[in-house]
Design a protein around this motif. Structure first.
Motif, PDB file in Angstrom:
ATOM      1  N   HIS A 183       0.839  -1.211   0.000  1.00 55.29           N
ATOM      2  CA  HIS A 183       0.000   0.000   0.000  1.00 55.29           C
ATOM      3  C   HIS A 183       0.868   1.252   0.000  1.00 55.29           C
ATOM      4  CE1 HIS A 183      -2.848   3.043   1.541  1.00 55.29           C
ATOM      5  NE2 HIS A 183      -3.752   2.320   0.916  1.00 55.29           N
ATOM      6  N   ALA A 184       1.950   1.255   0.774  1.00 52.31           N
ATOM      7  CA  ALA A 184       2.847   2.418   0.805  1.00 52.31           C
ATOM      8  C   ALA A 184       3.460   2.668  -0.565  1.00 52.31           C
ATOM      9  CB  ALA A 184       3.933   2.200   1.852  1.00 52.31           C
ATOM     10  N   GLU A 185       3.814   1.607  -1.274  1.00 48.76           N
ATOM     11  CA  GLU A 185       4.349   1.772  -2.628  1.00 48.76           C
ATOM     12  C   GLU A 185       3.305   2.407  -3.551  1.00 48.76           C
ATOM     13  OE1 GLU A 185       5.633  -0.983  -6.450  1.00 48.76           O
ATOM     14  OE2 GLU A 185       5.876  -1.809  -4.418  1.00 48.76           O
ATOM     15  N   ALA A 186       2.057   1.947  -3.429  1.00 49.64           N
ATOM     16  CA  ALA A 186       0.990   2.513  -4.259  1.00 49.64           C
ATOM     17  C   ALA A 186       0.751   3.985  -3.924  1.00 49.64           C
ATOM     18  CB  ALA A 186      -0.301   1.716  -4.066  1.00 49.64           C
ATOM     19  N   VAL A 187       0.778   4.326  -2.641  1.00 52.52           N
ATOM     20  CA  VAL A 187       0.581   5.729  -2.242  1.00 52.52           C
ATOM     21  C   VAL A 187       1.719   6.598  -2.757  1.00 52.52           C
ATOM     22  CG1 VAL A 187       0.469   7.291  -0.275  1.00 52.52           C
ATOM     23  CG2 VAL A 187      -0.826   5.171  -0.231  1.00 52.52           C
ATOM     24  N   GLY A 188       2.947   6.117  -2.634  1.00 50.69           N
ATOM     25  CA  GLY A 188       4.084   6.876  -3.158  1.00 50.69           C
ATOM     26  C   GLY A 188       3.991   7.084  -4.660  1.00 50.69           C
ATOM     27  N   ARG A 189       3.542   6.061  -5.367  1.00 51.40           N
ATOM     28  CA  ARG A 189       3.369   6.184  -6.817  1.00 51.40           C
ATOM     29  C   ARG A 189       2.265   7.188  -7.131  1.00 51.40           C
ATOM     30  NH1 ARG A 189       4.043   0.983  -7.850  1.00 51.40           N
ATOM     31  NH2 ARG A 189       1.874   0.503  -7.335  1.00 51.40           N
ATOM     32  N   CYS A 190       1.207   7.175  -6.341  1.00 53.77           N
ATOM     33  CA  CYS A 190       0.092   8.110  -6.543  1.00 53.77           C
ATOM     34  C   CYS A 190       0.547   9.551  -6.323  1.00 53.77           C
ATOM     35  CB  CYS A 190      -1.053   7.748  -5.595  1.00 53.77           C
ATOM     36  SG  CYS A 190      -2.449   8.870  -5.663  1.00 53.77           S
ATOM     37  N   VAL A 191       1.344   9.772  -5.295  1.00 55.70           N
ATOM     38  CA  VAL A 191       1.848  11.131  -5.017  1.00 55.70           C
ATOM     39  C   VAL A 191       2.713  11.630  -6.163  1.00 55.70           C
ATOM     40  CG1 VAL A 191       3.329  12.478  -3.483  1.00 55.70           C
ATOM     41  CG2 VAL A 191       1.692  10.857  -2.524  1.00 55.70           C
ATOM     42  N   GLU A 192       3.494  10.730  -6.746  1.00 51.73           N
ATOM     43  CA  GLU A 192       4.403  11.136  -7.821  1.00 51.73           C
ATOM     44  C   GLU A 192       3.668  11.392  -9.137  1.00 51.73           C
ATOM     45  OE1 GLU A 192       8.197   9.321 -10.349  1.00 51.73           O
ATOM     46  OE2 GLU A 192       7.664   8.471  -8.404  1.00 51.73           O
ATOM     47  N   GLN A 223      -0.821  17.538  -7.243  1.00 50.23           N
ATOM     48  CA  GLN A 223      -0.774  17.756  -5.798  1.00 50.23           C
ATOM     49  C   GLN A 223      -2.153  18.067  -5.232  1.00 50.23           C
ATOM     50  OE1 GLN A 223       1.815  17.356  -3.698  1.00 50.23           O
ATOM     51  NE2 GLN A 223       2.912  16.536  -5.466  1.00 50.23           N
ATOM     52  N   ASN A 224      -3.001  18.702  -6.023  1.00 50.87           N
ATOM     53  CA  ASN A 224      -4.350  19.010  -5.540  1.00 50.87           C
ATOM     54  C   ASN A 224      -5.209  17.755  -5.366  1.00 50.87           C
ATOM     55  OD1 ASN A 224      -3.750  21.759  -5.585  1.00 50.87           O
ATOM     56  ND2 ASN A 224      -4.407  21.970  -7.716  1.00 50.87           N
ATOM     57  N   ASP A 225      -4.864  16.691  -6.098  1.00 47.70           N
ATOM     58  CA  ASP A 225      -5.648  15.454  -6.028  1.00 47.70           C
ATOM     59  C   ASP A 225      -5.093  14.456  -5.022  1.00 47.70           C
ATOM     60  OD1 ASP A 225      -7.301  16.432  -7.996  1.00 47.70           O
ATOM     61  OD2 ASP A 225      -6.171  15.510  -9.632  1.00 47.70           O
TER      62      ASP A 225
END
Length: 896
Positions: free
Chosen positions: A545-554, A558-560
């Motif tokens: 899950h942390a990998e997916a969140v990091g990928r999402c942030v990248e 930033q607004n989403d």
């Protein structure tokens, strides 16, 4: 008296005026004058007797050797001389002061004359300056008029030339332009400007033969452009940058130069050589590991690294060439870089993503992140080739025409191009990834990938619990219905939430269906270990899950990020909460519900509680530290995330509370069964020797063993306040059972000793719980058991002391009635009790009146404020009075 002339030459020399100028010391002056006199005085004393002593009979006579007269005469003469010198100095000073005053008057007069002269000169200069200013203004006006006339003359001349050229074109005569074109670079530049103007004029002329003339002009312009493009292409192949620059400038003046730029870009070796199958690049190590979630995401891909290396080298070289060849290098570089992104990078990126998508969603997402990361680094490197400025265009019309021709390039404002290439690179990169991350497309795929990973990880776990519950639908139906309701959103509403997709994937990969068509999956071999909760499994789920969140942030805006983080939080909660923890809890509850009440209850569910506690703590720590900060920019979403997280954990806590209640009920039921095995005459034995030989009765031994097992299991599996609440509930319930138990058996004097030993064992065992709230309860039980040992004559005083003294004696009669000798002194006991009731003080009477009709359990409640139930007739409790709490949450909302 000595006169001035009597002074010697040395003294006269010292009295000169120049000796008193500068630094003058009075002591040195007096010493120098006195030195000669002292020398003379010493010499005179040497020639005569210094002192003659005339001895007579009557007196002594002393003859002095020092004579002061020379000193006096000399100093008088010096003083007279100094006075004379002072007079001379005063006279000279007066003369000099007079001269100075005269000079000052002359200087002042001269300065006044000079000031008047300077004022006259300044006035002249002012006059001259005003005249020069007026002349300058006149010259400026004349210059402006001359410039206006010159411009009008140029316009007239240009109009005249255009009319002549137009007339020549109307007659089909282009010899003049042909001759001008053969004059070299300057001639071609002039022809370009003339043709551009002729094209404009031809569009405006409305004459009978205008169409034919316009057609002739267009054909000539087309031929001229082809010739210039051919010349540019030939010079490009020869590597002649000067002629290329001339051609580019000429075409810029002619029609904006778009065709020249297109020729340069289209025929560039980089694009010609890239027309090949870029999929030939293979990286077996990457493709073998990219779909494995436990492997680290790849950082680079060999083919992509090679491509980006070529792009860096090519752009570094082309930036110099473009700046030397083209008059508008930023625009040309934009076109070149747009072609690089649209053709080379996009094509290779599509091939990588297609290959990744054919492997798995995780491989697709990791490749997308890899390309995004590498492209971002490439963009930062290419920004170093920003051009500071560009050569101004000759007219706004040329710039407009150039912009119109290069519709794909960014518009240029004026002549400044600061950060134009950088802005274009940012825009090109954004457009490159828009097809893959726009809307919910990326997030849906990310959620789908997580759902597949979680479903695969929990497949054996889910199948194990399904098989364990086969034929016992009470628990598993609830879990299936819960997942089925969430998964139904994917089929009924079309566009489903990510948590619904995750639920559907868990059901599919776990072999579950809402129609119960999963029997064949249940036939798969599963092990006992597959059904246990594991910290390692939960750690994997959080890591993925942390990998997916990091990928999402990248990858996303930033607004989403807050919104997307919330969506991924729902996916995690659905997997780790509903599909993992609650499944294990519900399965443990189901096993307790179907367990045989005649057998000793299993304490294995407490191990489930420990795993749930640890996993929830880890989960909430991850949520608080990793997810909540990402939503800090949106107060609304942060609040919604907090509420959702608390509700999810509260639901888990509710399931845990239900499990604890079932465990408590099973334990208390088992203790009740053990107490029911108490024989009628256990506390009224016939053989005293055998009674004393036994330490405790069998029910007591069984109950103490059960309580010790419960204590050890609780210490090992439950922690903190949760353990205290659980053991307190067990102790309170067992206390209630004992209150009811003591009323059922007659007790003899010898049996009272046995009962006292049993109660002491109960008290010691419960004391090992280390729960202060239970100490007074079981001390009361011990004292209540002692009423069977006390002699009748002191029984009344005994029950009025300690804890028993706080209880109405009427409530103790059911216990006293179990004494074997109660019938012998019951009447006397009642009479004494009535007499003491009359003499009771106001405070004691108030307490007994208040609890006159109360039961014993309520009296104990008054003693220590703990919930016992319904006093003397209390049975098994109907509900768990505590509440299991999971640490790690920002808000501790325990379920009711």
């Amino acid at each position: 008296m000595q006169h001035f002339g009597d002074l010697d030459a040395a003294t006269e020399e010292q009295l000169r005026l120049n000796n008193f100028e500068g630094k003058f010391d009075v002591k040195e002056f007096v010493g120098s004058i006195s030195e000669r006199l002292i020398t003379q005085s010493k010499a005179s004393s040497g020639r005569t007797r210094v002192c003659t002593l005339l001895v007579t009979m009557t007196h002594y006579v002393l003859c002095p050797a020092f004579d002061p007269k020379p000193f006096i005469r000399t100093f008088e003469a010096v003083v007279d001389k100094l006075i004379s010198v002072r007079k001379d100095v005063q006279t000279k000073t007066e003369l000099m002061e007079k001269s100075v005053r005269v000079a000052e008057r002359e200087y002042s007069k001269k300065m006044a004359d000079l000031n008047r002269g300077f004022e006259a000169v300044g006035s002249s200069f002012s006059t001259m300056e005003s005249k020069m200013t007026e002349v300058g203004r006149t010259a400026v006006r004349i210059g402006e008029q001359l410039e206006s006339i010159h411009i009008e003359r140029q316009r007239a001349q240009a109009a005249h030339d255009l009319i002549n050229y137009y007339n020549q074109f109307s007659r089909g005569d282009t010899s003049r332009l042909d001759a001008l074109k053969k004059e070299g670079r300057e001639g071609r530049s002039q022809v370009a400007v003339i043709l551009r103007r002729l094209t404009t004029v031809a569009r405006e002329v409305d004459l009978p033969s205008a169409d034919k003339t316009r057609e002739t002009i267009d054909k000539y312009c087309e031929k001229f452009e082809k010739d210039m493009i051919y010349l540019f292409d030939r010079c490009y192949r020869k590597g002649d940058p000067k002629m290329m620059h001339h051609c580019a400038q000429t075409l810029l003046d002619f029609n904006g130069g778009a065709s020249c730029v297109q020729i340069y870009v289209n025929q560039h070796d980089f694009f010609m050589n890239k027309v090949r199958d870029t999929a030939n690049h293979s990286d077996d190590l990457l493709w073998n590991a990219v779909s494995k979630p436990d492997e680290s995401p790849p950082k680079t891909e060999s083919g992509l690294a090679e491509l980006f290396g070529e792009i860096r080298a090519t752009v570094a070289q082309e930036s110099q060439i473009v700046q030397a060849v083209f008059p508008n290098p930023p625009i040309v570089m934009q076109v070149f870089l747009q072609r690089v992104f649209a053709q080379s990078i996009q094509q290779y990126m599509e091939q990588l993503l297609t290959k990744g998508s054919s492997i798995s969603d995780l491989a697709y997402l990791r490749i997308l992140q890899l390309v995004h990361n590498q492209t971002s680094n490439l963009v930062e490197d290419l920004k170093a080739h920003e051009f500071p400025s560009m050569t101004p265009s000759k007219s706004s019309l040329e710039v407009i025409e150039f912009r119109r021709a290069l519709s794909g390039a960014l518009a240029v404002s004026g002549t400044s191009t600061t950060s134009v290439v950088s802005a274009m690179l940012e825009n090109a990169m954004a457009e490159l990834f828009v097809p893959y991350i726009e809307g919910q497309k990326y997030l849906d795929r990310e959620s789908k990938s997580l759902g597949e990973l979680y479903a695969g990880l929990l497949a054996n776990f889910t199948r194990y619990h399904m098989r364990m519950q086969k034929g016992k639908s009470s628990m598993f139906d609830r879990m299936v219905d819960k997942l089925g309701a969430a998964a139904a959103n994917t089929t009924t509403s079309g566009g489903s939430s990510t948590s619904a997709q995750a639920a559907a994937l868990i059901m599919r990969y776990g072999g579950i269906s809402s129609e119960r068509m999963q029997d064949k999956s249940l036939e798969d071999t599963v092990r006992e270990e597959d059904g246990l909760l594991s910290i390692d499994v939960a750690g994997k789920m959080l890591k993925w899950h942390a990998e997916a969140v990091g990928r999402c942030v990248e990858l996303t805006s930033q607004n989403d990020v807050p919104k997307n983080t919330f969506i991924l939080l729902r996916v995690l909660a659905e997997a780790i909460g509903a599909a993992y923890l609650e499944t294990a809890i519900d399965s443990a509850i189901a096993r307790l519900e179907v367990a045989d009440p005649k057998l000793e209850p299993s304490l294995q569910p407490l191990e489930v509680l420990r795993s749930v506690d640890l996993i929830c703590h880890l989960w909430q720590q991850y949520t608080n530290m990793a997810l909540f900060p990402l939503a800090a920019s949106s107060v609304t979403i942060r609040r919604e995330m907090t509420i959702f997280n608390n509700q999810t954990v509260s639901r888990t806590e509710g399931a845990v509370n239900t499990l604890i209640q079932r465990v408590t009920d099973a334990i208390v039921s088992w203790l009740s069964v053990q107490l029911s095995k108490q024989k009628k005459n256990d506390f009224k034995p016939r053989n005293d020797d055998l009674s004393f030989a036994r330490v405790n009765t069998e029910p007591c031994v069984a109950c103490c063993e059960t309580l010790e097992k419960v204590r050890d299991a609780a210490v090992q599996s439950v922690s903190g306040k949760n353990r205290e609440a659980f053991l307190t509930e067990i102790g309170v319930s067992f206390h209630s059972l004992l209150l009811d138990h003591l009323r059922k058996f007659p007790v003899s004097a010898t049996g009272g000793l046995m009962l006292a030993k049993d109660l002491k064992s109960y008290q010691d065992t419960v004391a090992s719980f280390n729960i202060p709230a239970l100490h007074e309860r079981f001390e009361f039980i011990r004292q209540l058991g002692n009423v069977f040992l006390v002699r009748p004559e002191i029984l009344k005083s005994y029950i009025t002391e300690n804890y028993l003294g706080r209880i109405d004696s009427a409530l103790l009669k059911p216990y006293l009635a179990q004494r074997s000798d109660w019938g012998q002194f019951e009447t006397r006991f009642n009479e004494n009790a009535d007499a003491e009731d009359v003499a009771t003080d106001i405070t004691s009477r108030g307490l007994k009146d208040r609890f006159k009709m109360a039961r014993l359990g309520m009296m104990v409640k008054d003693l220590e404020g703990l919930k016992l139930g319904e006093g003397i007739s209390m049975g098994i409790p109907s509900g768990f009075s505590g509440s299991f709490s999971i640490g790690g949450r920002g808000l501790n909302n325990n379920s009711a």
